[in-house]
Scaffold this motif. Structure first.
Motif, short mmCIF file in Angstrom:
data_model
loop_
_atom_site.label_atom_id
_atom_site.label_comp_id
_atom_site.label_asym_id
_atom_site.label_seq_id
_atom_site.Cartn_x
_atom_site.Cartn_y
_atom_site.Cartn_z
N HIS A 168 54.34 74.93 79.15
CA HIS A 168 53.50 73.73 79.11
C HIS A 168 52.53 73.79 77.94
CE1 HIS A 168 51.37 70.27 80.85
NE2 HIS A 168 50.27 70.87 80.42
N VAL A 169 51.95 74.96 77.68
CA VAL A 169 51.03 75.10 76.55
C VAL A 169 51.76 74.85 75.24
CG1 VAL A 169 49.62 76.75 75.26
CG2 VAL A 169 49.45 76.64 77.75
N HIS A 170 52.97 75.38 75.10
CA HIS A 170 53.74 75.20 73.87
C HIS A 170 54.16 73.75 73.67
CE1 HIS A 170 53.94 79.32 72.53
NE2 HIS A 170 54.41 79.74 73.70
N ASP A 171 54.56 73.09 74.77
CA ASP A 171 55.18 71.76 74.65
C ASP A 171 54.20 70.61 74.76
OD1 ASP A 171 57.54 73.16 74.46
OD2 ASP A 171 58.10 72.86 76.57
N HIS A 172 53.04 70.83 75.37
CA HIS A 172 52.14 69.71 75.66
C HIS A 172 50.70 70.01 75.25
CE1 HIS A 172 55.36 67.83 78.01
NE2 HIS A 172 55.54 69.00 78.61
N TRP A 173 50.52 70.69 74.14
CA TRP A 173 49.17 71.03 73.73
C TRP A 173 48.42 69.79 73.24
CZ3 TRP A 173 46.01 74.84 74.59
CH2 TRP A 173 44.81 74.90 73.88
N PRO A 174 47.30 69.43 73.90
CA PRO A 174 46.55 68.25 73.45
C PRO A 174 45.61 68.59 72.31
CG PRO A 174 45.56 69.15 75.43
CD PRO A 174 46.75 70.01 75.12
N GLN A 175 45.26 67.61 71.55
CA GLN A 175 44.44 67.83 70.36
C GLN A 175 43.09 68.44 70.71
OE1 GLN A 175 43.89 64.32 68.00
NE2 GLN A 175 42.67 65.34 66.44
N GLY A 176 42.51 68.06 71.85
CA GLY A 176 41.19 68.55 72.22
C GLY A 176 41.17 69.89 72.92
N GLY A 177 42.34 70.45 73.19
CA GLY A 177 42.40 71.73 73.88
C GLY A 177 42.58 71.58 75.38
N LEU A 178 42.64 72.71 76.07
CA LEU A 178 42.87 72.74 77.51
C LEU A 178 41.80 73.60 78.19
CD1 LEU A 178 46.73 73.33 77.76
CD2 LEU A 178 45.51 71.28 78.55
N VAL A 179 41.61 73.33 79.47
CA VAL A 179 40.76 74.18 80.31
C VAL A 179 41.68 74.89 81.30
CG1 VAL A 179 38.83 74.29 81.90
CG2 VAL A 179 38.84 72.59 80.07
N VAL A 180 41.54 76.21 81.38
CA VAL A 180 42.34 77.02 82.28
C VAL A 180 41.46 77.44 83.46
CG1 VAL A 180 43.85 79.03 82.47
CG2 VAL A 180 43.58 77.88 80.26
N LYS A 181 41.90 77.12 84.69
CA LYS A 181 41.10 77.41 85.88
C LYS A 181 41.95 78.10 86.93
CE LYS A 181 38.21 73.21 85.54
NZ LYS A 181 37.77 71.99 86.27
N LEU A 236 38.23 80.91 94.41
CA LEU A 236 36.92 81.38 93.97
C LEU A 236 37.08 82.74 93.30
CD1 LEU A 236 34.03 80.22 94.37
CD2 LEU A 236 33.77 81.87 96.23
N ALA A 237 36.62 82.83 92.06
CA ALA A 237 36.72 84.09 91.31
C ALA A 237 35.44 84.26 90.51
CB ALA A 237 37.96 84.08 90.40
N ASP A 238 35.43 85.19 89.56
CA ASP A 238 34.21 85.39 88.79
C ASP A 238 34.00 84.25 87.81
OD1 ASP A 238 35.49 85.96 86.24
OD2 ASP A 238 36.01 87.92 87.04
N VAL A 239 32.84 84.29 87.16
CA VAL A 239 32.44 83.18 86.30
C VAL A 239 33.38 82.99 85.12
CG1 VAL A 239 30.87 84.53 84.87
CG2 VAL A 239 30.40 82.12 85.26
N GLN A 240 34.13 84.04 84.76
CA GLN A 240 35.04 83.96 83.62
C GLN A 240 36.39 83.33 83.98
OE1 GLN A 240 33.94 84.80 80.48
NE2 GLN A 240 32.03 84.91 81.63
N SER A 241 36.54 82.86 85.22
CA SER A 241 37.83 82.31 85.65
C SER A 241 38.02 80.85 85.25
CB SER A 241 37.99 82.45 87.16
OG SER A 241 37.04 81.64 87.85
N VAL A 242 37.05 80.27 84.57
CA VAL A 242 37.20 78.94 83.95
C VAL A 242 37.03 79.14 82.45
CG1 VAL A 242 36.29 76.60 83.75
CG2 VAL A 242 36.34 77.73 85.99
N VAL A 243 38.11 78.90 81.71
CA VAL A 243 38.11 79.17 80.28
C VAL A 243 38.43 77.88 79.52
CG1 VAL A 243 39.26 80.40 78.40
CG2 VAL A 243 38.75 81.58 80.56
N VAL A 244 37.53 77.50 78.62
CA VAL A 244 37.79 76.37 77.73
C VAL A 244 38.54 76.91 76.52
CG1 VAL A 244 36.78 74.54 76.34
CG2 VAL A 244 35.72 75.18 78.52
N ALA A 245 39.83 76.58 76.44
CA ALA A 245 40.70 77.11 75.38
C ALA A 245 40.82 76.08 74.26
CB ALA A 245 42.07 77.45 75.95
#
Length: 414
Positions: free
Chosen positions: A117-130, A134-143
């Motif tokens: 999905h990342v390879h085929d549908h990368w949007p211009q503004g980037g993606l957020v990975v979640k 419930l996990a630690d604060v680093q489990s939401v990443v703005v890529a």
């Protein structure tokens, strides 16, 4: 706990496990939030009349259900209702079912599909990975790049870094715009809003660096004018409460909606089923209605009959964090200057990770103290908050402080 202790209707507050701050106005009980049986037993021993559950994890794990089964009135959702926060996959699907505006997303359980999905549908503004759970604060990443997204997918789905919380991953379009935190008391059918707050999630000034649990906040939030508030109520809060009721998920407690104000209008980033931190620190102090009265109205399902009163002041909170946070934090460091900071007019210091030792007050975790100041203007609240926190020091260095909390609104740095 601080607001409940201020109620003329409250004789005593027990806080579990508490910290060096709560011990000044509560009786601390050294019981961890995951020890449900011990918490219920303590409430029985002390003949507690009302249970208020603050953190998300015990709510998601069903602590409210344990108290309800033992006959206690509880402010906070049961485990089934807390799924609105406990599963991001559920909450995104809930928004889709009820037409609540949010970012476009896809859910993945295997690494190969997510990478494709990342390879085929990368949007211009980037993606957020979640992560779903419930996990630690680093489990939401703005890529911002495909490489960053792929690295986080490998960490979550490949290396299983987040355990069960990361068994499902959301890839979400990255939204752009100012954020706002919407908190409301809810009784299962009705809601009453608190002032809109603005959190500062990133570690460094200018919203740079890794995500944290919050480095500061202020209220009322900049740019949330009455017409936008009406739109948030109409398009987000009202359909959320209706949807929860229709699906049997309504509860007495707090609904916290993190939103982003995009060019297309407000969109939901996440739901929480409890007060936010540091948002509570800038919204509750101005509440003039007795909090116990509000909670009783929520428990009785008659919140619609109660009018909430707030003062017209501005509040700003600055977090003092341990060096190393949000990674492994330096702890067991002496805290100096607290008495001097408390002498700043209109400033209140809320403890987070602190503990009392024979040698003095020590740091005990990542975010250590929240310094909150009240002002007739936001600039005055900002000035007083930074005056207070600048009198505090940690042994060996710190605290780490963002110097720009509220600067978007005031044009001033602290």
């Amino acid at each position: 706990a601080w607001k409940l202790a201020a109620s003329p209707r409250v004789a005593k507050v027990y806080c579990a496990p508490g910290n060096a701050g709560t011990e000044t106005f509560c009786t601390n009980l050294p019981i961890l939030p995951n020890n449900h049986a011990a918490l219920v037993a303590a409430a029985q021993i002390h003949k507690v009349d009302l249970v208020v559950i603050g953190p998300s994890e015990p709510l998601i794990m069903g602590l409210a259900d344990r108290f309800l089964a033992a006959g206690f009135p509880v402010f906070g959702p049961g485990g089934a209702q807390a799924v609105i926060e406990g599963s991001k996959v559920f909450s995104k699907a809930f928004m889709r079912r009820h037409g609540i505006p949010t970012a476009r997303y896809e859910v993945f359980e295997d690494l190969a599909s997510a990478r494709a999905h990342v390879h085929d549908h990368w949007p211009q503004g980037g993606l957020v990975v979640k992560t779903d759970g419930l996990a630690d604060v680093q489990s939401v990443v703005v890529a911002e790049t495909p490489a960053a997204a792929l690295a986080e997918l490998e960490r979550a789905l490949g290396a299983k870094h987040y355990g069960a919380a990361g068994e499902r991953i959301i890839l979400e379009e990255r939204l752009v715009g100012p954020e706002a935190s919407i908190l409301a008391f809810v009784d299962g059918r009705h809601f009453k809003r608190l002032p809109t707050a603005q959190d500062h999630k990133a570690l460094y000034e200018g919203n740079r660096g890794p995500n944290t649990e919050g480095m500061g906040a202020y209220a009322p939030a900049l740019g949330v004018e009455p017409d936008l508030e009406d739109r948030i109520t109409r398009e987000i809060l009202a359909p959320t409460l209706l949807g929860l009721a229709q699906e049997g998920l309504g509860y007495p407690g707090v609904l916290f909606v993190g939103i982003m104000i995009t060019d297309e209008g407000p969109k939901v980033l996440e739901y929480n089923c409890r007060f936010g931190d540091p948002e509570a620190q800038v919204t509750l102090p101005g509440l003039q209605t007795d909090l116990v009265e509000v909670i009783e109205a929520c428990l009785a399902g008659r919140l619609d009959e109660l009018d909430l009163a707030f003062d017209d002041a501005c509040y700003l909170c600055v977090v003092g964090a341990s060096p190393g946070y949000p990674g492994p934090a330096e702890i067991e460091r002496r805290i100096y200057g607290l008495e001097a900071a408390m002498r700043i007019p209109q400033a209140t210091i809320f403890h987070a990770h602190t503990r009392r030792h024979e040698c003095g007050l020590l740091t005990a975790g990542g975010r250590v103290l929240n310094v909150v100041a009240r002002g007739s203007t936001l600039h005055e609240a900002q000035r007083q908050a930074y005056r207070a926190i600048d009198r505090i020091a940690f042994e060996g260095g710190g605290p780490h402080v963002r110097r720009d909390v509220g600067s978007q609104a005031t044009g001033q740095h602290g």
